[in-house]
Scaffold this active site. Structure first.
Site, short mmCIF file in Angstrom:
data_model
loop_
_atom_site.label_atom_id
_atom_site.label_comp_id
_atom_site.label_asym_id
_atom_site.label_seq_id
_atom_site.Cartn_x
_atom_site.Cartn_y
_atom_site.Cartn_z
N VAL A 1 -7.76 46.23 -59.31
CA VAL A 1 -8.56 46.78 -58.20
C VAL A 1 -9.70 45.83 -57.83
O VAL A 1 -10.00 45.62 -56.64
CB VAL A 1 -9.10 48.19 -58.55
CG1 VAL A 1 -9.93 48.74 -57.40
CG2 VAL A 1 -7.93 49.14 -58.86
N ALA B 1 -20.23 47.57 -40.78
CA ALA B 1 -21.39 47.88 -41.62
C ALA B 1 -22.71 47.51 -40.96
O ALA B 1 -23.76 48.01 -41.32
CB ALA B 1 -21.26 47.15 -42.95
N GLU C 1 -14.84 57.33 -53.68
CA GLU C 1 -13.59 57.59 -52.94
C GLU C 1 -12.36 57.09 -53.70
O GLU C 1 -11.30 57.75 -53.71
CB GLU C 1 -13.66 56.91 -51.56
CG GLU C 1 -12.47 57.17 -50.67
CD GLU C 1 -12.36 58.63 -50.26
OE1 GLU C 1 -11.47 59.31 -50.78
OE2 GLU C 1 -13.16 59.08 -49.42
N VAL D 1 -10.16 59.20 -56.59
CA VAL D 1 -9.19 60.27 -56.37
C VAL D 1 -8.16 59.83 -55.33
O VAL D 1 -8.50 59.53 -54.18
CB VAL D 1 -9.89 61.57 -55.88
CG1 VAL D 1 -8.86 62.69 -55.71
CG2 VAL D 1 -10.96 62.00 -56.86
N ILE E 1 -6.08 57.07 -50.31
CA ILE E 1 -6.17 58.23 -49.40
C ILE E 1 -7.63 58.67 -49.31
O ILE E 1 -8.25 58.94 -50.34
CB ILE E 1 -5.32 59.42 -49.92
CG1 ILE E 1 -3.86 59.02 -50.11
CG2 ILE E 1 -5.45 60.61 -48.99
CD1 ILE E 1 -3.00 60.11 -50.75
N GLY F 1 6.85 48.54 -64.47
CA GLY F 1 5.40 48.44 -64.26
C GLY F 1 4.79 49.66 -63.57
O GLY F 1 3.61 49.66 -63.22
N GLU G 1 2.10 52.67 -67.64
CA GLU G 1 1.39 51.78 -68.56
C GLU G 1 2.13 51.73 -69.91
O GLU G 1 2.91 52.64 -70.23
CB GLU G 1 -0.01 52.35 -68.83
CG GLU G 1 -0.74 52.74 -67.57
CD GLU G 1 -1.90 51.82 -67.28
OE1 GLU G 1 -2.17 50.93 -68.11
OE2 GLU G 1 -2.49 51.98 -66.22
N ASP H 1 -5.06 62.22 -66.33
CA ASP H 1 -5.53 61.49 -65.15
C ASP H 1 -5.60 62.44 -63.94
O ASP H 1 -6.60 62.47 -63.22
CB ASP H 1 -4.57 60.32 -64.88
CG ASP H 1 -4.91 59.58 -63.59
OD1 ASP H 1 -5.91 58.84 -63.59
OD2 ASP H 1 -4.20 59.78 -62.59
N LYS I 1 -9.00 63.92 -61.71
CA LYS I 1 -9.11 63.92 -60.24
C LYS I 1 -9.25 65.35 -59.70
O LYS I 1 -10.05 65.60 -58.79
CB LYS I 1 -7.87 63.24 -59.64
CG LYS I 1 -7.77 61.76 -60.01
CD LYS I 1 -6.38 61.21 -59.72
CE LYS I 1 -6.25 59.74 -60.14
NZ LYS I 1 -4.86 59.26 -60.13
N1 HSE Z 1 -2.51 55.92 -63.15
C1 HSE Z 1 -2.74 56.51 -61.87
C2 HSE Z 1 -1.42 56.96 -61.27
C3 HSE Z 1 -3.39 55.60 -60.88
O1 HSE Z 1 -0.36 56.80 -61.87
O2 HSE Z 1 -1.47 57.54 -60.21
C4 HSE Z 1 -4.85 55.48 -61.09
O3 HSE Z 1 -5.49 56.69 -61.04
#
Ligand code: HSE
Length: 440
Positions: free
Chosen positions: A17, A36, A132, A135, A139, A190, A193, A204, A208
């Protein structure tokens, strides 16, 4: 920040990222500055691997392997935290706030666990913590909930907010393969993980969903109260049976406001296949929001990936650049509602959740079995919506029955399932998956 100067970014982490953020900020620099009102530039990068940072940025900015040097640097206006985790990241974010810097983060785990203290510190210091990218990746769901839908009383939000698990479920359905096999393939490609626990166990998505619940209803972040169930126990057989009944199974993050509290839960769900969200396949994300005025709205896109997530990080940077010189009291509040207007609505225990259910039972193929089961369900005031009975295999003596119930309280379903499992004609445990119609 001086209004004619560029905004100087201190970037913590230049992995997927961070690299995407650097690339998009550079590629779209002119467009971003036009939006901006001033240039936004990375001036300082911290990464464990300074060579990697150097390879990307050349001599355009300073580079260190010490992130604390970046959050302490007087020339840095905004810290972009992309290192993840919640120990060092928490310390760095708190330190940045103490030093009067705005923070942009993609760290859902950090905010779901420590968001209340982080937002309170930021409020006190008059700085922005924007998230932002935390989550649903690219999007703009935080923007939609906090600003675009701010006229509404939000009733519920339901989202596919983990791409890894959606990819796995899509493959299980399309290829009829078991979970473990698809997981291995997802790791090879890929999509998952090497240690996929956080994704496949629903953590995860729960991080969110916790953030979504807070900004949808104006409540503190309460990750510890979320119900979390992943996809590891899902069987390909149930995905097939669900299909035969007109449903797809998705891992959803769901939060719903009721009179008596808020439901906050992550688990596999049957969704009618006629809903658009049921057709979101592969690693994509999608979020449905039901507002009392607008009705149901749907947001769809990439929930992960370098440039998709960078898109959200940079949108936050542009917001920070525009709002940095404004009165902190007039900014969009961190949790969408004014900090002194947060509600203490309780997060309801899962036993009090209200959903419909898919139940699969293996039973003796003989007279009266179905009557016993339906009597137990009726005794708990659970009404049957649909039923599928497979023809018994010759010589086997048992058969599968699939029942779809109408909405009931989870504790009543638990009581009924306990009694059904105790019937001598019912073999083994009842498989139970929650069902949501997600209608308007
Ligand atoms: N590991 C998350 C997913 C992406 O598979 O959506 C990052 O939040």
């Amino acid at each position: 920040m001086n209004s004619i100067q560029p905004v100087n970014i201190g970037l913590l982490g230049i992995g997927t990222v961070g690299g995407g953020t650097y690339t998009v900020l550079t590629r779209n620099a002119e467009e971003i500055a036009r939006r901006a009102g001033r240039p936004i530039q990375v001036s300082f990068i911290a990464d464990r691997d300074p060579e990697r940072a150097r390879a990307l940025s050349g001599n355009a900015c300073r580079i260190t392997d010490d992130p604390f040097a970046v959050v302490a640097d007087p020339a840095v206006d905004v810290v972009v935290e992309l290192i993840g985790g919640y120990t060092t990241a928490r310390e760095l974010v708190m330190r940045a706030i103490e030093n009067g810097k705005h923070v942009v983060t993609a760290n859902k785990a950090l905010l779901a666990l420590y968001g209340n203290e982080i937002f309170a510190a930021a409020q006190q210091k008059g700085v922005i913590v924007a998230f932002e990218a935390a989550v649903a990746g690219g999007i703009p769901i935080i923007k939609a909930l906090r600003e675009g839908l701010s006229a509404n009383r939000i009733e519920w939000v339901a989202g596919i907010i983990n791409g890894t698990t959606n990819f796995i479920l899509s493959e299980m359905r399309e290829k009829g393969l078991p979970f473990a096999e698809v997981l291995k393939e997802a790791q090879r490609l890929g999509y998952a993980e090497a240690d996929p626990t956080f994704d496949i166990e629903g953590m995860d998505a729960a991080h969110k969903a916790t953030l979504i619940a807070a900004i949808a209803f104006g409540i503190p972040v309460q990750f510890d109260k979320a119900y979390v169930e992943g996809i590891t126990k899902l069987e390909a057989l149930d995905i097939q049976y669900a299909g035969q009944l007109g449903y797809r199974i998705k891992l959803l993050g769901i939060t719903r406001r009721r009179q008596d509290g808020v439901e906050l839960r992550v688990h596999p769900v049957l969704i009618p296949e006629k809903r658009l969200i049921a057709n979101v396949e592969g690693a994509m994300n999608a979020v449905l929001v039901k507002g009392d005025a607008v009705g149901v709205t749907l947001y769809h896109g990439k929930g992960a990936g370098a440039e998709a997530t960078a898109s959200a990080v940079i949108a936050d940077l542009i917001d920070v650049a525009r709002a940095a010189t404004t009165d902190p009291d007039n900014r969009v509040p961190h949790l969408a509602f004014q900090p002194d207007q947060l509600h203490d609505l309780a997060i309801l225990p899962i036993e009090d959740a209200e959903t419909a259910f898919y139940l699969r039972l293996t039973v003796d193929d003989k007279a009266g079995v179905l009557a016993d089961i339906t009597r137990i369900l009726a005794g708990e005031n659970i009404s049957i919506d649909a039923m599928l009975q497979k023809e018994a295999e010759e010589g086997k003596g048992t058969t599968d029955i699939i029942l779809l119930t109408h909405i009931c309280r989870e504790k009543h379903a638990n009581a009924a399932i306990g009694k059904i499992e105790a019937l001598p004609s019912v073999k083994g445990a009842v498989t139970r998956i929650r069902l949501e119609t997600l209608g308007g």
